[in-house]
Design an enzyme around this catalytic site. Structure first.
Site, mmCIF file in Angstrom:
data_model
loop_
_atom_site.group_PDB
_atom_site.id
_atom_site.type_symbol
_atom_site.label_atom_id
_atom_site.label_comp_id
_atom_site.label_asym_id
_atom_site.label_seq_id
_atom_site.Cartn_x
_atom_site.Cartn_y
_atom_site.Cartn_z
ATOM 1 N N ASP A 50 -2.525 6.384 26.022
ATOM 2 C CA ASP A 50 -2.458 7.645 24.936
ATOM 3 C C ASP A 50 -3.935 8.233 25.108
ATOM 4 O O ASP A 50 -4.364 9.030 26.121
ATOM 5 C CB ASP A 50 -2.083 7.023 23.640
ATOM 6 C CG ASP A 50 -2.028 8.164 22.403
ATOM 7 O OD1 ASP A 50 -1.890 9.295 22.782
ATOM 8 O OD2 ASP A 50 -2.257 7.770 21.344
ATOM 9 N N LYS A 64 0.775 9.490 28.070
ATOM 10 C CA LYS A 64 0.995 10.695 27.344
ATOM 11 C C LYS A 64 -0.511 11.556 27.596
ATOM 12 O O LYS A 64 -1.124 11.508 26.575
ATOM 13 C CB LYS A 64 0.755 10.105 25.766
ATOM 14 C CG LYS A 64 1.801 10.486 24.828
ATOM 15 C CD LYS A 64 1.395 10.143 23.435
ATOM 16 C CE LYS A 64 2.641 9.418 22.575
ATOM 17 N NZ LYS A 64 2.318 8.904 21.568
ATOM 18 N N PHE A 114 5.702 10.486 19.548
ATOM 19 C CA PHE A 114 5.441 9.123 19.174
ATOM 20 C C PHE A 114 6.730 8.514 19.401
ATOM 21 O O PHE A 114 7.925 9.009 19.372
ATOM 22 C CB PHE A 114 5.322 8.570 17.629
ATOM 23 C CG PHE A 114 4.684 7.189 17.454
ATOM 24 C CD1 PHE A 114 3.345 7.040 17.673
ATOM 25 C CD2 PHE A 114 5.599 6.251 17.063
ATOM 26 C CE1 PHE A 114 3.092 5.630 17.550
ATOM 27 C CE2 PHE A 114 5.160 5.120 17.021
ATOM 28 C CZ PHE A 114 3.772 4.950 17.163
ATOM 29 N N ASP A 154 6.678 -0.147 19.367
ATOM 30 C CA ASP A 154 6.857 -0.451 17.761
ATOM 31 C C ASP A 154 6.191 0.737 17.070
ATOM 32 O O ASP A 154 5.326 1.571 17.441
ATOM 33 C CB ASP A 154 6.270 -1.783 17.527
ATOM 34 C CG ASP A 154 4.773 -1.434 17.543
ATOM 35 O OD1 ASP A 154 3.966 -1.083 18.405
ATOM 36 O OD2 ASP A 154 4.219 -2.011 16.339
ATOM 37 N N GLY A 181 2.819 -4.514 23.046
ATOM 38 C CA GLY A 181 3.805 -3.526 23.461
ATOM 39 C C GLY A 181 4.268 -3.652 25.014
ATOM 40 O O GLY A 181 5.584 -3.248 25.257
HETATM 41 P P1 IMP Z 1 -4.866 4.429 23.406
HETATM 42 O O1 IMP Z 1 -5.846 3.282 23.614
HETATM 43 O O2 IMP Z 1 -5.079 5.479 22.463
HETATM 44 O O3 IMP Z 1 -4.502 4.867 25.063
HETATM 45 O O4 IMP Z 1 -3.698 3.802 22.947
HETATM 46 C C1 IMP Z 1 -2.917 2.991 23.623
HETATM 47 C C2 IMP Z 1 -1.842 2.158 22.662
HETATM 48 O O5 IMP Z 1 -1.571 2.781 21.494
HETATM 49 C C3 IMP Z 1 -0.785 1.475 23.301
HETATM 50 O O6 IMP Z 1 -0.941 0.302 24.019
HETATM 51 C C4 IMP Z 1 0.312 1.640 22.230
HETATM 52 O O7 IMP Z 1 0.171 0.374 21.702
HETATM 53 C C5 IMP Z 1 -0.131 2.634 21.053
HETATM 54 N N1 IMP Z 1 0.791 3.760 21.339
HETATM 55 C C6 IMP Z 1 0.391 4.817 21.759
HETATM 56 N N2 IMP Z 1 1.183 5.822 21.654
HETATM 57 C C7 IMP Z 1 2.349 5.094 21.221
HETATM 58 C C8 IMP Z 1 3.752 5.596 20.806
HETATM 59 O O8 IMP Z 1 4.245 6.721 21.147
HETATM 60 N N3 IMP Z 1 4.400 4.766 20.342
HETATM 61 C C9 IMP Z 1 3.956 3.433 20.169
HETATM 62 N N4 IMP Z 1 2.844 2.960 20.553
HETATM 63 C C10 IMP Z 1 2.047 3.748 20.736
HETATM 64 MG MG MG Z 2 -0.251 -1.181 23.765
#
Ligand code: IMP
Ligand code: MG
Length: 175
Positions: A102, A130, A151, A158, A43
């Protein structure tokens, strides 16, 4: 229900201006060493490409790959390493470059993993935060934009592998 890119949340101009500010901030804070920027694949690849060109002082670049999403718009919670660094980070100032934080699990996992390799310091730079969805406590050093719990796709983001090449950041829309 099928989903597709909806309205623009962050325009190319807004992204470019903020990435410029982040690059200058990183440069200012790291005037005394050559930091190693570690992009989190896949990403953050688009953000990383722009960010490294926005840093006017010497840096080094490497990548790590993680996978936390399947095809859904919610994290599975489990983080898997899909590609590792190509160099030692012992004694170095490391800046993890993420597309979005996230739940925070990915960065938490990566930070713990990198700490075992004895860097001098680890910082985190994320384009999007987020913050409402955070599940683990984290400190972020450079944040591009705080966004609501929507999202997003485009500019590297993606949905099941699609839409990474869109030049702006869109919210996903039910169609
Ligand atoms: P976390 O481990 O929950 O903090 O998630 C992080 C990963 O989730 C990011 O590096 C993204 O790849 C994916 N992600 C979280 N939210 C989104 C979104 O709104 N769009 C696309 N990918 C997301
Ligand atoms: Mg990512």
């Amino acid at each position: 229900m099928p989903q597709r890119p909806g309205g623009v949340l962050i325009s190319r101009e807004e992204i470019a201006a903020r990435v410029g500010e982040l690059g200058r901030a990183i440069s200012r804070e790291h005037a005394d060493s050559i930091p190693l920027l570690v992009g989190v694949l896949k990403g953050a690849a688009v953000f990383m490409a722009d960010l490294i060109r926005a840093i006017p002082t010497p840096i080094a670049v490497d990548f790590m790959g993680v996978s936390s999403y399947g095809v859904a718009t919610r994290s599975s919670g489990a983080v898997r390493l899909t590609a590792d660094l190509s160099m030692s980070i012992e004694g170095r100032d490391v800046i993890l470059v993420e597309d979005i934080v996230d739940s925070g699990r990915t960065i938490h996992y990566l930070r713990r993993n990198l700490e075992t390799r004895h860097p001098r310091n680890i910082e985190v730079c994320t384009l999007l935060d987020k913050i409402e969805r955070r599940q683990v406590e984290l400190s972020l050093d450079y944040v591009g934009f705080v966004i609501p719990d929507r999202f997003v796709v485009g500019y590297g983001f993606d949905l099941a592998g699609q839409y990474r090449g869109l030049p702006e950041i869109h919210v996903l829309e039910e169609s």
